[in-house]
Design a protein around this motif. Sequence first.
Motif, PDB file in Angstrom:
ATOM      1  N   ILE A   1       0.854  -1.184   0.000  1.00  9.82           N
ATOM      2  CA  ILE A   1       0.000   0.000   0.000  1.00  9.82           C
ATOM      3  C   ILE A   1       0.887   1.230   0.000  1.00  9.82           C
ATOM      4  O   ILE A   1       1.822   1.337   0.790  1.00  9.82           O
ATOM      5  CB  ILE A   1      -0.905  -0.001   1.244  1.00  9.82           C
ATOM      6  CG1 ILE A   1      -1.796  -1.247   1.242  1.00  9.82           C
ATOM      7  CG2 ILE A   1      -1.751   1.264   1.283  1.00  9.82           C
ATOM      8  CD1 ILE A   1      -2.610  -1.406   2.500  1.00  9.82           C
ATOM      9  N   LYS A   2       0.601   2.159  -0.877  1.00 10.44           N
ATOM     10  CA  LYS A   2       1.462   3.324  -1.023  1.00 10.44           C
ATOM     11  C   LYS A   2       1.333   4.279   0.166  1.00 10.44           C
ATOM     12  O   LYS A   2       0.232   4.529   0.675  1.00 10.44           O
ATOM     13  CB  LYS A   2       1.127   4.072  -2.313  1.00 10.44           C
ATOM     14  CG  LYS A   2       1.463   3.304  -3.587  1.00 10.44           C
ATOM     15  CD  LYS A   2       1.169   4.157  -4.802  1.00 10.44           C
ATOM     16  CE  LYS A   2       1.380   3.364  -6.089  1.00 10.44           C
ATOM     17  NZ  LYS A   2       2.775   2.948  -6.263  1.00 10.44           N
ATOM     18  N   THR A   3       2.449   4.799   0.593  1.00 16.67           N
ATOM     19  CA  THR A   3       2.473   5.839   1.610  1.00 16.67           C
ATOM     20  C   THR A   3       1.932   7.127   1.007  1.00 16.67           C
ATOM     21  O   THR A   3       2.241   7.467  -0.130  1.00 16.67           O
ATOM     22  CB  THR A   3       3.914   6.072   2.104  1.00 16.67           C
ATOM     23  OG1 THR A   3       4.457   4.829   2.564  1.00 16.67           O
ATOM     24  CG2 THR A   3       3.952   7.102   3.222  1.00 16.67           C
ATOM     25  N   GLU A   4       1.122   7.846   1.766  1.00 15.32           N
ATOM     26  CA  GLU A   4       0.585   9.129   1.304  1.00 15.32           C
ATOM     27  C   GLU A   4       1.473  10.252   1.824  1.00 15.32           C
ATOM     28  O   GLU A   4       1.697  10.380   3.026  1.00 15.32           O
ATOM     29  CB  GLU A   4      -0.847   9.320   1.788  1.00 15.32           C
ATOM     30  CG  GLU A   4      -1.828   8.324   1.189  1.00 15.32           C
ATOM     31  CD  GLU A   4      -3.257   8.570   1.663  1.00 15.32           C
ATOM     32  OE1 GLU A   4      -3.453   9.398   2.581  1.00 15.32           O
ATOM     33  OE2 GLU A   4      -4.173   7.941   1.108  1.00 15.32           O
ATOM     34  N   LEU A   5       1.987  11.062   0.899  1.00 18.68           N
ATOM     35  CA  LEU A   5       2.852  12.192   1.255  1.00 18.68           C
ATOM     36  C   LEU A   5       2.142  13.509   0.961  1.00 18.68           C
ATOM     37  O   LEU A   5       1.754  13.771  -0.178  1.00 18.68           O
ATOM     38  CB  LEU A   5       4.153  12.142   0.458  1.00 18.68           C
ATOM     39  CG  LEU A   5       5.148  11.017   0.758  1.00 18.68           C
ATOM     40  CD1 LEU A   5       6.325  11.101  -0.212  1.00 18.68           C
ATOM     41  CD2 LEU A   5       5.640  11.099   2.198  1.00 18.68           C
ATOM     42  N   TYR A   6       1.984  14.324   1.978  1.00 15.09           N
ATOM     43  CA  TYR A   6       1.447  15.670   1.817  1.00 15.09           C
ATOM     44  C   TYR A   6       2.598  16.653   2.036  1.00 15.09           C
ATOM     45  O   TYR A   6       3.136  16.740   3.143  1.00 15.09           O
ATOM     46  CB  TYR A   6       0.358  15.954   2.843  1.00 15.09           C
ATOM     47  CG  TYR A   6      -0.918  15.164   2.647  1.00 15.09           C
ATOM     48  CD1 TYR A   6      -2.023  15.741   2.036  1.00 15.09           C
ATOM     49  CD2 TYR A   6      -1.021  13.845   3.095  1.00 15.09           C
ATOM     50  CE1 TYR A   6      -3.202  15.025   1.865  1.00 15.09           C
ATOM     51  CE2 TYR A   6      -2.194  13.118   2.929  1.00 15.09           C
ATOM     52  CZ  TYR A   6      -3.285  13.718   2.312  1.00 15.09           C
ATOM     53  OH  TYR A   6      -4.445  13.005   2.151  1.00 15.09           O
ATOM     54  N   ILE A   7       2.992  17.362   0.985  1.00 16.03           N
ATOM     55  CA  ILE A   7       4.062  18.358   1.106  1.00 16.03           C
ATOM     56  C   ILE A   7       3.408  19.711   1.371  1.00 16.03           C
ATOM     57  O   ILE A   7       2.788  20.301   0.482  1.00 16.03           O
ATOM     58  CB  ILE A   7       4.920  18.437  -0.169  1.00 16.03           C
ATOM     59  CG1 ILE A   7       5.276  17.031  -0.680  1.00 16.03           C
ATOM     60  CG2 ILE A   7       6.169  19.277   0.082  1.00 16.03           C
ATOM     61  CD1 ILE A   7       6.111  16.229   0.257  1.00 16.03           C
ATOM     62  N   ILE A   8       3.537  20.209   2.592  1.00 12.23           N
ATOM     63  CA  ILE A   8       2.937  21.483   2.970  1.00 12.23           C
ATOM     64  C   ILE A   8       4.010  22.558   2.991  1.00 12.23           C
ATOM     65  O   ILE A   8       4.931  22.524   3.813  1.00 12.23           O
ATOM     66  CB  ILE A   8       2.262  21.401   4.356  1.00 12.23           C
ATOM     67  CG1 ILE A   8       1.272  20.235   4.412  1.00 12.23           C
ATOM     68  CG2 ILE A   8       1.595  22.732   4.692  1.00 12.23           C
ATOM     69  CD1 ILE A   8       0.096  20.364   3.486  1.00 12.23           C
ATOM     70  N   GLY A   9       3.907  23.510   2.069  1.00  8.84           N
ATOM     71  CA  GLY A   9       4.834  24.638   2.058  1.00  8.84           C
ATOM     72  C   GLY A   9       4.438  25.623   3.141  1.00  8.84           C
ATOM     73  O   GLY A   9       3.290  26.065   3.192  1.00  8.84           O
ATOM     74  N   THR A  10       5.378  25.962   4.004  1.00 15.34           N
ATOM     75  CA  THR A  10       5.086  26.849   5.133  1.00 15.34           C
ATOM     76  C   THR A  10       5.933  28.115   5.073  1.00 15.34           C
ATOM     77  O   THR A  10       6.919  28.192   4.336  1.00 15.34           O
ATOM     78  CB  THR A  10       5.373  26.150   6.473  1.00 15.34           C
ATOM     79  OG1 THR A  10       6.794  25.966   6.603  1.00 15.34           O
ATOM     80  CG2 THR A  10       4.672  24.805   6.558  1.00 15.34           C
ATOM     81  N   VAL A  11       5.536  29.102   5.875  1.00 17.43           N
ATOM     82  CA  VAL A  11       6.425  30.195   6.260  1.00 17.43           C
ATOM     83  C   VAL A  11       6.753  29.924   7.724  1.00 17.43           C
ATOM     84  O   VAL A  11       5.875  29.537   8.499  1.00 17.43           O
ATOM     85  CB  VAL A  11       5.782  31.576   6.060  1.00 17.43           C
ATOM     86  CG1 VAL A  11       5.623  31.879   4.585  1.00 17.43           C
ATOM     87  CG2 VAL A  11       4.425  31.677   6.755  1.00 17.43           C
ATOM     88  N   HIS A  12       7.995  30.086   8.084  1.00 14.68           N
ATOM     89  CA  HIS A  12       8.444  29.590   9.383  1.00 14.68           C
ATOM     90  C   HIS A  12       7.938  30.412  10.567  1.00 14.68           C
ATOM     91  O   HIS A  12       7.727  29.864  11.652  1.00 14.68           O
ATOM     92  CB  HIS A  12       9.965  29.508   9.414  1.00 14.68           C
ATOM     93  CG  HIS A  12      10.541  28.558   8.403  1.00 14.68           C
ATOM     94  ND1 HIS A  12      10.092  27.261   8.267  1.00 14.68           N
ATOM     95  CD2 HIS A  12      11.525  28.717   7.473  1.00 14.68           C
ATOM     96  CE1 HIS A  12      10.771  26.646   7.299  1.00 14.68           C
ATOM     97  NE2 HIS A  12      11.645  27.516   6.804  1.00 14.68           N
ATOM     98  N   ASP A  13       7.761  31.717  10.367  1.00 15.50           N
ATOM     99  CA  ASP A  13       7.344  32.571  11.474  1.00 15.50           C
ATOM    100  C   ASP A  13       5.893  32.994  11.339  1.00 15.50           C
ATOM    101  O   ASP A  13       5.408  33.266  10.232  1.00 15.50           O
ATOM    102  CB  ASP A  13       8.239  33.810  11.553  1.00 15.50           C
ATOM    103  CG  ASP A  13       9.657  33.468  11.977  1.00 15.50           C
ATOM    104  OD1 ASP A  13       9.815  32.632  12.881  1.00 15.50           O
ATOM    105  OD2 ASP A  13      10.602  34.040  11.398  1.00 15.50           O
ATOM    106  N   SER A  14       5.223  33.076  12.467  1.00  6.96           N
ATOM    107  CA  SER A  14       3.807  33.418  12.501  1.00  6.96           C
ATOM    108  C   SER A  14       3.545  34.793  11.894  1.00  6.96           C
ATOM    109  O   SER A  14       4.267  35.761  12.154  1.00  6.96           O
ATOM    110  CB  SER A  14       3.311  33.392  13.953  1.00  6.96           C
ATOM    111  OG  SER A  14       1.938  33.713  14.016  1.00  6.96           O
TER     112      SER A  14
END
Length: 274
Positions: free
Chosen positions: A26-39
């Motif tokens: 079963i394939k692993t599901e990868l969610y790549i979430i692009g973030t900004v590091h500071d609030s």
Amino acid sequence: MNFIMKYLFSSLSVLFLNFAQAQTSIKTELYIIGTVHDSSAILSPDMLFEIIDKIRPDILLQENDSEQMKDYAKEIRLTSNEQNATLRYLKKYPETRNLPFEFEGRNQYRIDRGMVPADYLTVKLIDSLYLVGKLSDTNKAIYEKYKEANNALLNFSKTDIKTLNSVAFETLNRYRQTLQHHEVPKIANSEVIFEEKYVVKPNGQKISYRDGYQLWCNFWDLRNNTMAINIIKHANQYSGKKIVVLTGVQHKYYLKELLDKYQDGSYRVIEYFQ
């Protein structure tokens, strides 16, 4: 570059040994979430927590190395989106694994080789030469394209996190990073002053702005390749699980391209923001 190629070949060889087995699992599901590091208004810890909580991953991958992860819950930065959202998620789902995928010793690696502060000083010198009209016409054109791309990215910084994870942003960011790492070095390589200016490495040796900046540019490729390979290793180790990868938005396009390039059949990348 020989070191980079040998490292990547060795790592990829290990990954592809698992290819046949991965085809039947079963394939692993990868969610790549692009973030900004500071609030900020674009993304806060609460907003990031909501994204993670909706996905409900089994594993969180952080843009940290193993040493940084040791103190992950001890030295808490109040402005850190990833750290505060993650700790809240781990409190809610304590069985979740929180793991690193960064190039080991990233910051010290750059300092020891003189990439830092040569990167900053090189661009600063280019800008000063540009302002007084001392760049050649060719180099002036390169730098102006770079400045325009930076300004375009700044416009995106006034939007929202979904827009920063869009194809439009990825396309512009790819263009800007290509300029920064493959075109701007041409300025330092062709202007004599960048060979004459130097920084002193921690071991006391000198390195020119030109060489230090080029090493820094090369490291962009090595770092992203290393991160992609580490993600794939986790995908193989935790087969069939749901993984969220938290990475700075400027890495997202590159990681997606590499995960496609190195696809071993063990995972599939899912775009959360579509």
